[in-house]
Design a protein around this motif. Structure first.
Motif, mmCIF file in Angstrom:
data_model
loop_
_atom_site.group_PDB
_atom_site.id
_atom_site.type_symbol
_atom_site.label_atom_id
_atom_site.label_comp_id
_atom_site.label_asym_id
_atom_site.label_seq_id
_atom_site.Cartn_x
_atom_site.Cartn_y
_atom_site.Cartn_z
ATOM 1 N N LYS A 124 0.856 -1.199 0.000
ATOM 2 C CA LYS A 124 0.000 0.000 0.000
ATOM 3 C C LYS A 124 0.882 1.236 0.000
ATOM 4 N N GLU A 125 0.394 2.270 -0.643
ATOM 5 C CA GLU A 125 1.129 3.528 -0.661
ATOM 6 C C GLU A 125 1.228 4.072 0.765
ATOM 7 N N GLY A 126 2.387 4.587 1.092
ATOM 8 C CA GLY A 126 2.596 5.197 2.400
ATOM 9 C C GLY A 126 3.193 4.261 3.433
ATOM 10 N N GLU A 127 3.283 2.969 3.141
ATOM 11 C CA GLU A 127 3.880 2.066 4.120
ATOM 12 C C GLU A 127 5.397 2.105 4.013
ATOM 13 N N PRO A 128 6.096 1.840 5.108
ATOM 14 C CA PRO A 128 7.566 1.858 5.084
ATOM 15 C C PRO A 128 8.097 0.812 4.098
ATOM 16 N N PHE A 129 9.170 1.152 3.439
ATOM 17 C CA PHE A 129 9.801 0.234 2.488
ATOM 18 C C PHE A 129 10.482 -0.897 3.249
ATOM 19 N N ASP A 130 10.171 -2.133 2.870
ATOM 20 C CA ASP A 130 10.780 -3.315 3.477
ATOM 21 C C ASP A 130 11.341 -4.171 2.336
ATOM 22 N N PRO A 131 12.656 -4.262 2.214
ATOM 23 C CA PRO A 131 13.231 -4.986 1.077
ATOM 24 C C PRO A 131 12.917 -6.480 1.059
ATOM 25 N N THR A 132 12.403 -7.023 2.149
ATOM 26 C CA THR A 132 12.045 -8.440 2.146
ATOM 27 C C THR A 132 10.714 -8.704 1.461
ATOM 28 N N ILE A 133 9.857 -7.673 1.362
ATOM 29 C CA ILE A 133 8.561 -7.858 0.710
ATOM 30 C C ILE A 133 8.322 -6.875 -0.438
ATOM 31 N N HIS A 134 9.177 -5.880 -0.589
ATOM 32 C CA HIS A 134 9.043 -4.891 -1.667
ATOM 33 C C HIS A 134 10.247 -4.968 -2.596
ATOM 34 N N GLU A 135 9.987 -4.688 -3.857
ATOM 35 C CA GLU A 135 11.079 -4.548 -4.821
ATOM 36 C C GLU A 135 11.009 -3.130 -5.370
ATOM 37 N N ALA A 136 12.054 -2.337 -5.120
ATOM 38 C CA ALA A 136 12.070 -0.940 -5.543
ATOM 39 C C ALA A 136 12.424 -0.859 -7.024
ATOM 40 N N LEU A 137 11.512 -0.300 -7.818
ATOM 41 C CA LEU A 137 11.762 -0.110 -9.249
ATOM 42 C C LEU A 137 12.107 1.338 -9.565
ATOM 43 N N MET A 138 11.702 2.237 -8.673
ATOM 44 C CA MET A 138 11.981 3.663 -8.869
ATOM 45 C C MET A 138 12.409 4.242 -7.521
ATOM 46 N N HIS A 139 13.241 5.283 -7.598
ATOM 47 C CA HIS A 139 13.749 5.901 -6.379
ATOM 48 C C HIS A 139 13.680 7.408 -6.529
ATOM 49 N N SER A 140 13.309 8.072 -5.430
ATOM 50 C CA SER A 140 13.290 9.539 -5.441
ATOM 51 C C SER A 140 13.505 10.037 -4.018
ATOM 52 N N TYR A 141 13.670 11.377 -3.918
ATOM 53 C CA TYR A 141 13.801 12.014 -2.609
ATOM 54 C C TYR A 141 12.558 12.850 -2.378
ATOM 55 N N SER A 142 12.148 12.947 -1.116
ATOM 56 C CA SER A 142 10.966 13.743 -0.799
ATOM 57 C C SER A 142 11.126 14.336 0.593
ATOM 58 N N SER A 143 10.664 15.566 0.741
ATOM 59 C CA SER A 143 10.698 16.194 2.064
ATOM 60 C C SER A 143 9.463 15.794 2.875
ATOM 61 N N ASP A 144 8.523 15.079 2.260
ATOM 62 C CA ASP A 144 7.294 14.667 2.946
ATOM 63 C C ASP A 144 7.448 13.383 3.752
ATOM 64 N N VAL A 145 8.552 12.691 3.622
ATOM 65 C CA VAL A 145 8.731 11.411 4.319
ATOM 66 C C VAL A 145 9.889 11.505 5.298
ATOM 67 N N THR A 146 9.817 10.687 6.340
ATOM 68 C CA THR A 146 10.880 10.670 7.352
ATOM 69 C C THR A 146 11.707 9.387 7.295
ATOM 70 N N GLU A 147 11.260 8.432 6.512
ATOM 71 C CA GLU A 147 11.990 7.183 6.325
ATOM 72 C C GLU A 147 11.720 6.694 4.904
ATOM 73 N N ASP A 148 12.430 5.665 4.468
ATOM 74 C CA ASP A 148 12.183 5.111 3.142
ATOM 75 C C ASP A 148 10.739 4.628 3.088
ATOM 76 N N THR A 149 9.976 5.193 2.132
ATOM 77 C CA THR A 149 8.535 4.947 2.084
ATOM 78 C C THR A 149 8.109 4.577 0.676
ATOM 79 N N CYS A 150 7.137 3.672 0.578
ATOM 80 C CA CYS A 150 6.550 3.305 -0.714
ATOM 81 C C CYS A 150 5.565 4.416 -1.090
ATOM 82 N N VAL A 151 5.880 5.154 -2.152
ATOM 83 C CA VAL A 151 5.013 6.266 -2.552
ATOM 84 C C VAL A 151 4.095 5.877 -3.707
ATOM 85 N N GLN A 152 4.402 4.784 -4.393
ATOM 86 C CA GLN A 152 3.548 4.331 -5.477
ATOM 87 C C GLN A 152 3.696 2.813 -5.584
ATOM 88 N N ILE A 153 2.559 2.138 -5.729
ATOM 89 C CA ILE A 153 2.564 0.681 -5.909
ATOM 90 C C ILE A 153 2.393 0.435 -7.411
#
Length: 196
Positions: A124-153
């Protein structure tokens, strides 16, 4: 007088008979005790053998049930894994508003059946990124997040119980390098320099 010796003779015979019977009973009792002890020992051995066989059978039954359950889980997992692309197609069609009419009821029925078999969708969008269950296809920086976060599924993930069938394909945003207030910026700079 003849009666007297005859009377003594049966008495003598009865005493002799009693002695013979007593000796025979003692011999039989001694032999019977040995036979009884042997029979008890054999019965004990047979009982121990029976208990051992019963325990082996119980272990065999448990092992067969466990193996049967494992084979069933693998078979269900393989079938559900082959249905994941179909569920992706249904999801894309739903996003474009193409799931209508009879196709809608078929899609809902299929989703209900796979859910009943234990297939769970995650990511789900907004959940913390967990490399054991998520595969990151895109990466960006944002001032709206405080930790690595899934911004788009980009593609949802699927699991059966604890087993991941497919990780969720996501776009990840991490905090802007200058906005962190923790003592880790040096580690991020080192990570940033290795990414360059």
């Amino acid at each position: 007088m003849t009666e007297k010796p005859q009377g003594e003779q049966p008495g003598d015979d009865s005493a002799a008979e009693e002695a013979v019977l007593k000796a025979a009973e003692e011999a039989v009792a001694g032999a019977g005790a040995d036979e009884l002890a042997a029979a008890k020992r054999e019965a004990g051995e047979r009982t121990a053998d029976l208990q051992r066989l019963q325990a082996e059978y119980q272990n065999y039954r448990k092992r067969v049930e466990r193996d049967r359950s494992t084979v069933r889980e693998i078979a269900v997992s393989n079938i559900l894994e082959s249905l994941v692309p179909v569920l992706d197609d249904i999801g894309r069609a739903r996003e474009h508003g193409e799931v209508t009419g009879g196709f809608k009821s078929v899609a809902e029925s299929l989703e209900m059946v796979v859910a009943k078999l234990g297939l769970q969708q995650f990511g789900k969008e907004g959940e913390p990124f967990d490399p054991t269950i998520h595969e990151a296809l895109m990466h960006s920086y944002s001032s709206d997040v405080t930790e690595d976060t899934c911004v788009q599924i980009l593609q949802p993930g699927y699991r059966i119980g604890e087993r991941i069938i497919r990780p969720a394909m996501v776009a990840v945003a991490e905090p802007q390098p200058g906005t962190q207030t923790t003592g880790e910026p040096d580690g991020d700079k080192a990570d940033g320099s290795s990414d360059s």
